[in-house]
Design a protein around this motif. Sequence first.
Motif, short mmCIF file in Angstrom:
data_model
loop_
_atom_site.label_atom_id
_atom_site.label_comp_id
_atom_site.label_asym_id
_atom_site.label_seq_id
_atom_site.Cartn_x
_atom_site.Cartn_y
_atom_site.Cartn_z
N ALA A 79 30.79 59.30 29.31
CA ALA A 79 30.55 58.16 30.14
C ALA A 79 32.01 57.75 30.28
CB ALA A 79 29.98 56.97 29.47
N LYS A 80 32.03 56.89 31.60
CA LYS A 80 33.39 56.56 32.16
C LYS A 80 33.21 55.05 32.37
CE LYS A 80 37.22 56.71 35.42
NZ LYS A 80 37.63 57.06 36.76
N LEU A 81 34.26 54.46 31.52
CA LEU A 81 34.59 52.86 31.73
C LEU A 81 35.34 52.92 32.94
CD1 LEU A 81 34.33 50.01 31.09
CD2 LEU A 81 36.19 50.47 29.28
N GLN A 82 34.77 52.37 34.19
CA GLN A 82 35.53 52.30 35.19
C GLN A 82 36.56 51.12 35.42
OE1 GLN A 82 32.72 53.07 38.57
NE2 GLN A 82 33.03 55.17 38.33
N ARG A 83 35.97 49.94 34.87
CA ARG A 83 36.58 48.78 35.17
C ARG A 83 36.07 47.90 33.96
NH1 ARG A 83 34.00 50.37 39.61
NH2 ARG A 83 35.43 50.65 41.63
N LEU A 84 36.98 47.04 33.38
CA LEU A 84 36.74 45.92 32.72
C LEU A 84 37.96 45.01 32.76
CD1 LEU A 84 35.56 45.99 29.02
CD2 LEU A 84 37.51 44.51 29.48
N TYR A 85 37.38 43.94 33.38
CA TYR A 85 38.47 42.66 33.58
C TYR A 85 37.95 41.29 32.98
CZ TYR A 85 40.91 46.19 36.52
OH TYR A 85 41.81 47.19 36.62
N LEU A 86 38.87 40.42 32.70
CA LEU A 86 38.61 39.21 32.28
C LEU A 86 39.76 38.28 32.73
CD1 LEU A 86 36.74 37.71 30.10
CD2 LEU A 86 38.36 38.47 28.35
N LEU A 87 39.11 36.94 33.14
CA LEU A 87 40.01 36.30 33.75
C LEU A 87 41.30 35.89 32.81
CD1 LEU A 87 37.42 33.47 35.02
CD2 LEU A 87 39.18 34.84 36.35
N PRO A 88 42.36 35.54 33.24
CA PRO A 88 43.56 35.37 32.24
C PRO A 88 43.37 34.39 31.06
CG PRO A 88 44.31 35.89 34.49
CD PRO A 88 42.94 35.75 34.46
N GLY B 57 24.03 54.37 40.82
CA GLY B 57 23.77 54.32 39.29
C GLY B 57 25.05 53.72 38.47
N VAL B 58 26.08 53.36 39.09
CA VAL B 58 27.07 52.63 38.19
C VAL B 58 26.71 51.32 37.68
CG1 VAL B 58 29.46 51.89 38.39
CG2 VAL B 58 28.92 53.92 39.38
N LEU B 59 26.74 51.29 36.55
CA LEU B 59 26.28 49.93 36.26
C LEU B 59 27.45 48.89 36.15
CD1 LEU B 59 24.64 51.25 32.80
CD2 LEU B 59 23.56 50.73 35.09
N TRP B 60 27.12 47.83 36.62
CA TRP B 60 28.07 46.64 36.73
C TRP B 60 27.45 45.52 36.05
CZ3 TRP B 60 32.61 45.94 39.83
CH2 TRP B 60 32.84 47.20 40.82
N GLU B 61 28.34 44.91 35.11
CA GLU B 61 27.76 43.67 34.68
C GLU B 61 28.89 42.57 34.41
OE1 GLU B 61 26.49 43.17 30.16
OE2 GLU B 61 25.22 44.62 31.11
N LEU B 62 28.36 41.54 34.32
CA LEU B 62 29.00 40.14 34.69
C LEU B 62 29.37 39.90 33.16
CD1 LEU B 62 27.81 37.72 37.42
CD2 LEU B 62 30.14 38.99 37.48
N GLY C 231 34.26 37.46 33.73
CA GLY C 231 34.82 38.74 33.86
C GLY C 231 33.63 39.74 34.30
N PHE C 232 34.15 41.03 34.26
CA PHE C 232 33.16 41.98 34.39
C PHE C 232 33.47 43.31 34.03
CE2 PHE C 232 35.90 41.71 37.92
CZ PHE C 232 36.10 43.30 38.30
N PHE C 233 32.51 44.29 33.81
CA PHE C 233 32.66 45.65 33.75
C PHE C 233 31.90 46.56 34.56
CE2 PHE C 233 29.80 44.90 30.29
CZ PHE C 233 28.97 45.96 30.39
N SER C 234 32.20 48.03 34.62
CA SER C 234 31.52 48.72 35.45
C SER C 234 31.90 50.00 34.66
CB SER C 234 31.70 48.94 36.85
OG SER C 234 32.77 49.59 37.17
#
Length: 161
Positions: free
Chosen positions: A74-83, A48-53, A62-65
């Motif tokens: 809720a926990k923001l596990q990841r949020l990344y964006l191309l440099p 059930g972890v939501l991953w989104e591009l 980029g993406f987040f989960s």
Amino acid sequence: MDDIPLLRGLAEQIWRVAYLDVIPPEQIDYMLGWMYGAAQIALEMGEGVLWELAVADQRPVGFFSISLQEAPRAKLQRLYLLPERQGAGLGQAMLGRVHALAASRGASEIWLQVNKQNARAIRAYERAGYVVERSAVFDIGHGFVMDDFIMRRALVPPPSA
């Protein structure tokens, strides 16, 4: 599930730049294998972890989960964006999307972990209303640790329909 190779490729590109001066290359390799292995991403999606591009100009940048923990957090596990896409407001837009998703699922607070040496990310989170709750060190195996700040932010419930 179709996005797993794309997510892994973005993580590989982003991490090699984002963490170059923050953690040793061996730890980058270890964490990429641990957190971004195809089986790990599939497992999280299945749980059930939501991953989104994040897409800009019709290409993934980029993406987040995000995971919904015990309510109301809720926990923001990841949020990344191309440099090359950073600094133009897209990261803040991604955070807005994260906050809206979490609030729409009943969360009243969101939290995250960020490396204490990742000054750029910390500033971005502070601009988005996050505050440092505490420091924490996590043993992640193979002689590596994550030396992080735990940050949190209240969420505004979505307007009723």
